[in-house]
Design a protein around this motif. Structure first.
Motif, PDB file in Angstrom:
ATOM      1  N   ARG A 165       0.829  -1.210   0.000  1.00  0.00           N
ATOM      2  CA  ARG A 165       0.000   0.000   0.000  1.00  0.00           C
ATOM      3  C   ARG A 165       0.861   1.257   0.000  1.00  0.00           C
ATOM      4  O   ARG A 165       0.520   2.251  -0.650  1.00  0.00           O
ATOM      5  N   GLY A 166       1.973   1.214   0.718  1.00  0.00           N
ATOM      6  CA  GLY A 166       2.887   2.349   0.742  1.00  0.00           C
ATOM      7  C   GLY A 166       3.477   2.619  -0.627  1.00  0.00           C
ATOM      8  O   GLY A 166       3.604   3.774  -1.051  1.00  0.00           O
ATOM      9  N   ALA A 167       3.821   1.542  -1.350  1.00  0.00           N
ATOM     10  CA  ALA A 167       4.382   1.689  -2.692  1.00  0.00           C
ATOM     11  C   ALA A 167       3.355   2.308  -3.635  1.00  0.00           C
ATOM     12  O   ALA A 167       3.670   3.204  -4.431  1.00  0.00           O
ATOM     13  N   VAL A 168       2.113   1.849  -3.536  1.00  0.00           N
ATOM     14  CA  VAL A 168       1.040   2.393  -4.380  1.00  0.00           C
ATOM     15  C   VAL A 168       0.794   3.853  -4.031  1.00  0.00           C
ATOM     16  O   VAL A 168       0.588   4.698  -4.910  1.00  0.00           O
ATOM     17  N   ARG A 169       0.851   4.170  -2.740  1.00  0.00           N
ATOM     18  CA  ARG A 169       0.612   5.548  -2.292  1.00  0.00           C
ATOM     19  C   ARG A 169       1.651   6.510  -2.863  1.00  0.00           C
ATOM     20  O   ARG A 169       1.318   7.632  -3.266  1.00  0.00           O
ATOM     21  N   THR A 170       2.911   6.078  -2.935  1.00  0.00           N
ATOM     22  CA  THR A 170       3.952   6.950  -3.486  1.00  0.00           C
ATOM     23  C   THR A 170       3.697   7.232  -4.963  1.00  0.00           C
ATOM     24  O   THR A 170       3.926   8.350  -5.439  1.00  0.00           O
ATOM     25  N   GLU A 215       0.816   9.760  -5.138  1.00  0.00           N
ATOM     26  CA  GLU A 215       1.265  11.105  -4.765  1.00  0.00           C
ATOM     27  C   GLU A 215       2.053  11.755  -5.888  1.00  0.00           C
ATOM     28  O   GLU A 215       1.905  12.951  -6.156  1.00  0.00           O
ATOM     29  N   ALA A 216       2.893  10.963  -6.563  1.00  0.00           N
ATOM     30  CA  ALA A 216       3.665  11.492  -7.682  1.00  0.00           C
ATOM     31  C   ALA A 216       2.745  11.899  -8.831  1.00  0.00           C
ATOM     32  O   ALA A 216       2.963  12.925  -9.482  1.00  0.00           O
ATOM     33  N   ILE A 217       1.713  11.107  -9.071  1.00  0.00           N
ATOM     34  CA  ILE A 217       0.743  11.427 -10.129  1.00  0.00           C
ATOM     35  C   ILE A 217       0.006  12.718  -9.768  1.00  0.00           C
ATOM     36  O   ILE A 217      -0.178  13.601 -10.607  1.00  0.00           O
ATOM     37  N   ALA A 273       6.733   9.542 -10.871  1.00  0.00           N
ATOM     38  CA  ALA A 273       5.666   8.537 -10.954  1.00  0.00           C
ATOM     39  C   ALA A 273       6.175   7.255 -11.600  1.00  0.00           C
ATOM     40  O   ALA A 273       5.867   6.149 -11.138  1.00  0.00           O
ATOM     41  N   LEU A 274       6.968   7.388 -12.663  1.00  0.00           N
ATOM     42  CA  LEU A 274       7.527   6.208 -13.327  1.00  0.00           C
ATOM     43  C   LEU A 274       8.482   5.451 -12.410  1.00  0.00           C
ATOM     44  O   LEU A 274       8.470   4.216 -12.353  1.00  0.00           O
ATOM     45  N   LYS A 275       9.300   6.204 -11.690  1.00  0.00           N
ATOM     46  CA  LYS A 275      10.252   5.578 -10.763  1.00  0.00           C
ATOM     47  C   LYS A 275       9.503   4.842  -9.645  1.00  0.00           C
ATOM     48  O   LYS A 275       9.849   3.703  -9.295  1.00  0.00           O
ATOM     49  N   ALA A 276       8.468   5.486  -9.113  1.00  0.00           N
ATOM     50  CA  ALA A 276       7.671   4.865  -8.052  1.00  0.00           C
ATOM     51  C   ALA A 276       6.905   3.660  -8.578  1.00  0.00           C
ATOM     52  O   ALA A 276       6.760   2.649  -7.878  1.00  0.00           O
ATOM     53  N   MET A 277       6.465   3.749  -9.822  1.00  0.00           N
ATOM     54  CA  MET A 277       5.713   2.641 -10.420  1.00  0.00           C
ATOM     55  C   MET A 277       6.611   1.419 -10.617  1.00  0.00           C
ATOM     56  O   MET A 277       6.157   0.281 -10.449  1.00  0.00           O
ATOM     57  N   SER A 278       7.880   1.652 -10.945  1.00  0.00           N
ATOM     58  CA  SER A 278       8.796   0.529 -11.131  1.00  0.00           C
ATOM     59  C   SER A 278       9.037  -0.209  -9.807  1.00  0.00           C
ATOM     60  O   SER A 278       9.434  -1.374  -9.809  1.00  0.00           O
ATOM     61  N   SER A 336      -0.899   2.772 -14.451  1.00  0.00           N
ATOM     62  CA  SER A 336      -0.175   2.995 -15.698  1.00  0.00           C
ATOM     63  C   SER A 336      -0.923   3.960 -16.611  1.00  0.00           C
ATOM     64  O   SER A 336      -0.317   4.826 -17.243  1.00  0.00           O
ATOM     65  N   GLN A 337      -2.239   3.795 -16.653  1.00  0.00           N
ATOM     66  CA  GLN A 337      -3.056   4.707 -17.464  1.00  0.00           C
ATOM     67  C   GLN A 337      -2.942   6.138 -16.965  1.00  0.00           C
ATOM     68  O   GLN A 337      -2.818   7.077 -17.765  1.00  0.00           O
ATOM     69  N   ARG A 338      -2.983   6.317 -15.653  1.00  0.00           N
ATOM     70  CA  ARG A 338      -2.890   7.657 -15.092  1.00  0.00           C
ATOM     71  C   ARG A 338      -1.519   8.275 -15.349  1.00  0.00           C
ATOM     72  O   ARG A 338      -1.405   9.482 -15.606  1.00  0.00           O
ATOM     73  N   ILE A 339      -0.466   7.461 -15.325  1.00  0.00           N
ATOM     74  CA  ILE A 339       0.877   7.961 -15.625  1.00  0.00           C
ATOM     75  C   ILE A 339       0.968   8.362 -17.087  1.00  0.00           C
ATOM     76  O   ILE A 339       1.562   9.379 -17.443  1.00  0.00           O
ATOM     77  N   ALA A 340       0.353   7.556 -17.962  1.00  0.00           N
ATOM     78  CA  ALA A 340       0.374   7.855 -19.397  1.00  0.00           C
ATOM     79  C   ALA A 340      -0.323   9.183 -19.691  1.00  0.00           C
ATOM     80  O   ALA A 340       0.093   9.923 -20.593  1.00  0.00           O
TER      81      ALA A 340
END
Length: 88
Positions: free
Chosen positions: A29-34, A37-39, A47-52, A80-84
């Motif tokens: 959950r913490g990883a998803v939260r980061t 927050e970046a988005i 956001a890409l770094k946090a997503m990886s 991924s869609q939101r980052i795109a």
């Protein structure tokens, strides 16, 4: 309360697994939260770094039956869609 020896052992085992699973769920959950927050801040690189970091966490949680595999896939897809969208 458990009566048989095997039931008592099962109770102890479940208690140990619950602690481990809670820890893994919190980490996921913490990883998803980061990522979220970046988005929200609009920083695509962050956001890409946090997503990886978040994607393997989600998939690992799904493998270990902490969340359902479809749930993990759906979360990865939506993030991924939101980052795109940030690229536009």
């Amino acid at each position: 309360m458990a009566n048989t020896t095997s039931a008592k052992k099962a109770t102890r085992k479940i208690a140990r697994r619950t602690i481990v699973n809670k820890s893994r769920r919190t980490q996921m959950r913490g990883a998803v939260r980061t990522v979220e927050e970046a988005i929200k801040s609009g920083d695509r690189e962050a956001a890409l770094k946090a997503m990886s970091r978040a994607e393997p966490e989600l998939m690992k949680a799904a493998q270990r039956n902490i969340i359902h595999k479809n749930n993990a896939s759906r979360k990865v897809s939506r993030l991924s869609q939101r980052i795109a969208k940030l690229a536009k």
